[in-house]
Design an enzyme around this catalytic site. Structure first.
Site, PDB file in Angstrom:
ATOM      1  CE  LYS A 112       5.838  -2.297   1.891  1.00 38.81           C
ATOM      2  NZ  LYS A 112       5.951  -1.330   2.777  1.00 38.81           N
TER       3      LYS A 112
ATOM      4  CD  GLU B  56       8.154   2.825   3.431  1.00 32.57           C
ATOM      5  OE1 GLU B  56       7.185   1.789   2.459  1.00 32.57           O
ATOM      6  OE2 GLU B  56       8.956   3.318   2.075  1.00 32.57           O
ATOM      7  NE  ARG B  57       6.532   7.736   1.980  1.00 33.95           N
ATOM      8  CZ  ARG B  57       6.880   7.808   1.152  1.00 33.95           C
ATOM      9  NH1 ARG B  57       7.014   9.910   0.612  1.00 33.95           N
ATOM     10  NH2 ARG B  57       5.876   8.187  -0.340  1.00 33.95           N
TER      11      ARG B  57
ATOM     12  CD  GLU C 226       1.526  11.002  -9.301  1.00 32.73           C
ATOM     13  OE1 GLU C 226       1.878  10.607  -8.748  1.00 32.73           O
ATOM     14  OE2 GLU C 226       0.104  10.386  -9.309  1.00 32.73           O
TER      15      GLU C 226
ATOM     16  CB  CYS D 197      -4.276   8.540  -7.473  1.00 35.30           C
ATOM     17  SG  CYS D 197      -5.816   7.344  -6.604  1.00 35.30           S
TER      18      CYS D 197
ATOM     19  CG  PHE E 190       2.182   8.785   1.655  1.00 33.65           C
ATOM     20  CD1 PHE E 190       1.211   9.896   2.000  1.00 33.65           C
ATOM     21  CD2 PHE E 190       2.655   9.245  -0.073  1.00 33.65           C
ATOM     22  CE1 PHE E 190       1.503  10.576   0.882  1.00 33.65           C
ATOM     23  CE2 PHE E 190       2.980  10.058  -0.995  1.00 33.65           C
ATOM     24  CZ  PHE E 190       2.479  11.187  -0.646  1.00 33.65           C
TER      25      PHE E 190
ATOM     26  CB  ALA F 235      -0.861  -0.317   1.289  1.00 27.55           C
TER      27      ALA F 235
HETATM   28  P1  NAD Z   1       5.251   4.718  -3.713  1.00 26.23           P
HETATM   29  O1  NAD Z   1       5.118   3.796  -4.642  1.00 26.23           O
HETATM   30  O2  NAD Z   1       6.716   5.484  -2.719  1.00 26.23           O
HETATM   31  O3  NAD Z   1       5.257   3.234  -2.158  1.00 26.23           O
HETATM   32  C1  NAD Z   1       4.229   2.891  -2.395  1.00 26.23           C
HETATM   33  C2  NAD Z   1       4.038   1.647  -1.872  1.00 26.23           C
HETATM   34  O4  NAD Z   1       5.441   0.155  -3.094  1.00 26.23           O
HETATM   35  C3  NAD Z   1       4.872   1.285  -0.671  1.00 26.23           C
HETATM   36  O5  NAD Z   1       4.902   0.617   0.319  1.00 26.23           O
HETATM   37  C4  NAD Z   1       6.829   1.167  -1.273  1.00 26.23           C
HETATM   38  O6  NAD Z   1       7.206   0.592   0.355  1.00 26.23           O
HETATM   39  C5  NAD Z   1       6.720   0.582  -1.873  1.00 26.23           C
HETATM   40  N1  NAD Z   1       7.847   0.573  -2.664  1.00 26.23           N
HETATM   41  C6  NAD Z   1       8.910   2.155  -3.071  1.00 26.23           C
HETATM   42  N2  NAD Z   1       9.202   1.993  -3.901  1.00 26.23           N
HETATM   43  C7  NAD Z   1       9.511   1.041  -4.373  1.00 26.23           C
HETATM   44  C8  NAD Z   1      10.625   0.401  -4.853  1.00 26.23           C
HETATM   45  N3  NAD Z   1      11.635   0.339  -5.535  1.00 26.23           N
HETATM   46  N4  NAD Z   1      10.844  -1.474  -4.612  1.00 26.23           N
HETATM   47  C9  NAD Z   1       9.471  -2.169  -4.132  1.00 26.23           C
HETATM   48  N5  NAD Z   1       8.947  -1.329  -3.121  1.00 26.23           N
HETATM   49  C10 NAD Z   1       9.029  -0.042  -3.217  1.00 26.23           C
HETATM   50  O7  NAD Z   1       3.926   5.247  -3.603  1.00 26.23           O
HETATM   51  P2  NAD Z   1       3.589   6.141  -2.471  1.00 26.23           P
HETATM   52  O8  NAD Z   1       4.729   7.795  -2.858  1.00 26.23           O
HETATM   53  O9  NAD Z   1       3.250   5.308  -1.416  1.00 26.23           O
HETATM   54  O10 NAD Z   1       2.022   6.986  -2.776  1.00 26.23           O
HETATM   55  C11 NAD Z   1       2.326   7.974  -3.276  1.00 26.23           C
HETATM   56  C12 NAD Z   1       1.385   7.331  -4.880  1.00 26.23           C
HETATM   57  O11 NAD Z   1       0.474   6.563  -5.201  1.00 26.23           O
HETATM   58  C13 NAD Z   1       1.198   8.298  -6.170  1.00 26.23           C
HETATM   59  O12 NAD Z   1       2.322   8.633  -7.163  1.00 26.23           O
HETATM   60  C14 NAD Z   1      -0.308   8.283  -6.259  1.00 26.23           C
HETATM   61  O13 NAD Z   1      -0.702   8.713  -7.315  1.00 26.23           O
HETATM   62  C15 NAD Z   1       0.151   6.891  -6.515  1.00 26.23           C
HETATM   63  N6  NAD Z   1      -1.594   6.010  -5.768  1.00 26.23           N
HETATM   64  C16 NAD Z   1      -2.478   5.216  -6.500  1.00 26.23           C
HETATM   65  C17 NAD Z   1      -3.662   4.751  -6.952  1.00 26.23           C
HETATM   66  C18 NAD Z   1      -3.998   4.618  -7.919  1.00 26.23           C
HETATM   67  O14 NAD Z   1      -5.389   3.950  -7.381  1.00 26.23           O
HETATM   68  N7  NAD Z   1      -3.840   4.481  -9.152  1.00 26.23           N
HETATM   69  C19 NAD Z   1      -4.092   5.204  -5.417  1.00 26.23           C
HETATM   70  C20 NAD Z   1      -3.224   6.318  -4.288  1.00 26.23           C
HETATM   71  C21 NAD Z   1      -1.941   6.236  -4.915  1.00 26.23           C
END
Ligand code: NAD
Length: 541
Positions: A212, A215-216, A422, A320, A188, A186
């Site tokens: 999972k 982490e934030r 974005e 998002c 943040f 998931a």
């Molecule tokens: P993020 O990609 O940084 O993190 C999401 C999850 O992936 C976290 O649990 C993180 O620990 C893990 N993660 C991050 N980078 C990774 C990597 N390189 N390898 C493995 N795991 C990794 O996203 P965020 O900053 O927490 O959330 C914001 C983003 O999520 C925005 O881009 C937003 O548009 C998107 N989002 C999309 C939707 C949708 O339905 N399309 C909904 C909510 C958020």
């Protein structure tokens, strides 16, 4: 040498022997204000076999209140053995849960909904603390998750088998069976809603899960775990592990995990989707977005102005489905001055303060990045119509928070960072077009396809727009057109990787696999009579 499974079993007692505890909030006791500097940070537990325990991790990640940057809690980078044991626990629980009657699973779903509703404020409080959302917006986050749990009680209808008498005395029945262990990863920005997009359907369909959280913001997921257990979700059906890339990589490489549901940024979405495919897992990955709102000259001006401000600035732009691009058509470019005037009235501050319209960005690096994008875009020719940089809320306790005021950029073009990326901040880019056709063609060139909306009083224009626009979720006079969970979250193009979207019918199909059973119960069989065996495929004449 121990096999992988034996190693996991050996790891379980070590994990479970660690200190166990309950959560630091209850249904009636939760934060209603910011945690003071100097308070000992809470240690976020992990969750396995229906119990909370303290990780034996040697790496811990600080969680800051984004409004103050005070460290409020710590979350572990779960150890390899803990992750292994969590997956093993989910695997062990699968057979029993899969064979639990659907009526029993439905009863658990009912109880889960009731408990989530009773803990509405508690869920909001942890989200205000860890994510910075305003209280009402956090309630909205929880509500949209609860609506998924409510939809999951309909599982008795969603999982009805199909059957047909396909030949004389022969029937084929198609049932849908659960997959096994499903991993949920998931982001943040929706700490309760996104885990609840998946968990109620995972439980109802008879799967088990390793979750999972981000982490934030792990707090809401921990409350949800407690409530799921109280609702009757058996030990092992849900386990929660923590951490960053290492945790995700271990999930992706483990053959016991059959499916991955991911929501997050586009880089992680692509990586997780591709690696899941390499390891033979089913994957649905919701990624980043760039959502446009098109305003036509016949639209109701007040409605359109309010809608664009709410959808662009709400949740500090960290949705998002936030509107990040306004496309004016014809004379509606003159309405931008009204949008600026209204946006200036917004109060940015503490999520605990009822007067705040939105709170801070999640962390200092998100703030620095947004400010840099504004800077770079202005250098590339965008016009800074409203500058939110340097915004300071009135409350002195928030002096170190990650605040950015409403920001509006005009004369924006593709090629500028504010359009191409974005931003995930309260920054609205304005693009001017002359006709509806030009606006549609412009939006369709964008690689993302999460959401889009049109504001108009004309049914014919709305019809033109909805038929031609290439985007998964379309609103007509609705700025954030996320469907309720009797439908699915139908993001498309680069905003979604996979075939089956989250929740609704597609979500249930994602979490189940079909099995056909063809039975023959002949009426005219004579015992002992051996007819000549047929070696050819049956032919219909
Ligand atoms: P993020 O990609 O940084 O993190 C999401 C999850 O992936 C976290 O649990 C993180 O620990 C893990 N993660 C991050 N980078 C990774 C990597 N390189 N390898 C493995 N795991 C990794 O996203 P965020 O900053 O927490 O959330 C914001 C983003 O999520 C925005 O881009 C937003 O548009 C998107 N989002 C999309 C939707 C949708 O339905 N399309 C909904 C909510 C958020």
């Amino acid at each position: 040498m121990l096999s992988r499974v034996s190693r996991a079993r050996a790891a379980v007692p070590r994990v479970m022997a660690a200190r166990r505890f309950t959560l630091n909030t209850t249904t009636t006791s939760y934060p209603t204000d910011h945690i003071k500097e100097g308070t000992e940070p809470y240690i976020t537990p992990s969750f396995q076999d229906g119990k909370f325990f303290q990780s034996a991790a040697d790496k811990w990640i600080d969680i800051h209140d984004p409004a103050t940057n005070v460290v409020v809690s710590r979350v572990p980078q779960s150890t390899h053995a803990e992750i292994d044991a969590a997956i093993e626990s989910a695997q062990n629980a699968f057979e029993g849960w899969k064979n639990t009657s659907i009526i029993r699973r439905q009863q658990v779903a009912f109880k889960f909904v009731q408990l989530l509703r009773e803990n509405f404020d508690r869920l909001a409080a942890i989200m205000v603390t860890e994510n910075g959302k305003t209280w009402d917006d956090a309630l909205g986050d929880a509500l949209r998750g609860i609506q998924c749990a409510e939809q999951a009680v309909n599982i008795v209808n969603d999982l009805k088998a199909e059957s047909l008498e396909v030949a004389t005395d022969m029937e084929t029945k198609m049932v849908r069976e659960p997959l096994g262990v499903v991993a949920s990863i998931a982001p943040f920005n929706f700490p309760a809603m996104v885990p609840l997009w998946t968990l109620p359907f995972v439980f109802a369909t008879g799967n088990t899960c390793v979750l999972k959280p981000s982490e934030r913001v792990p707090g809401a997921a921990m409350i949800i775990s407690e409530l799921a257990t109280k609702a009757g979700v058996p030990p092992g059906v849900l386990n929660v592990i923590h951490g960053q890339h290492d945790t995700v990589n271990q999930i992706l490489d483990d053959p016991r995990i059959k499916a991955v549901t991911f929501v997050g940024g586009d880089k992680a979405a692509k990586y997780i989707y591709e690696r899941s495919a390499q390891t033979g897992k089913r994957c649905q990955a919701n990624g980043a977005a760039k959502n446009h709102m098109v305003i036509l000259p016949d639209a109701n001006k007040a409605q359109a102005v309010n809608a664009v401000i709410g959808a662009a600035m709400g949740a500090c732009g960290q949705r998002c489905m936030a509107i990040s691009v306004l496309v004016t058509v014809g004379k509606t470019k003159e309405w931008v001055s009204d949008i600026i005037a209204e946006a200036q009235k917004l109060v940015v501050g503490s999520g605990f303060d009822k007067k705040s319209h939105f709170g801070p960005l999640i962390n200092p690096s998100s703030l620095t990045r947004a400010e840099q994008i504004i800077d770079d875009s202005v250098k590339a020719g965008a016009k800074l119509l409203l500058d939110g940089r340097g915004y300071k809320p009135a409350d002195p306790r928030l002096a170190k928070g990650n605040f950015l005021g409403p920001t509006i950029l005009g004369e924006v073009k593709p090629g500028m960072r504010c359009y191409d990326e974005e931003i995930f901040a309260p920054v609205l880019s304005v693009v001017n077009t002359e006709t509806l056709e030009e606006a549609v063609n412009f939006v369709n060139k964008n690689p993302f396809g999460n959401g889009v909306s049109v504001f108009t009083a004309s049914g014919a224009s709305a019809q033109y727009f909805t038929k031609r626009i290439e985007c998964g979720q379309v609103g007509v006079n609705v700025p954030i057109p996320v469907p309720l969970p009797m439908f699915s979250f139908t993001g498309s193009k680069q905003s979604f990787l996979g075939d089956l979207n989250f929740y609704g019918k597609a979500g249930v199909t994602f979490l189940t696999k079909p099995k056909t059973i063809t039975s023959s119960w002949k009426q005219d069989l004579i015992d002992g009579e051996i007819l000549s065996p047929s070696t050819s495929m049956p032919v219909q004449k």
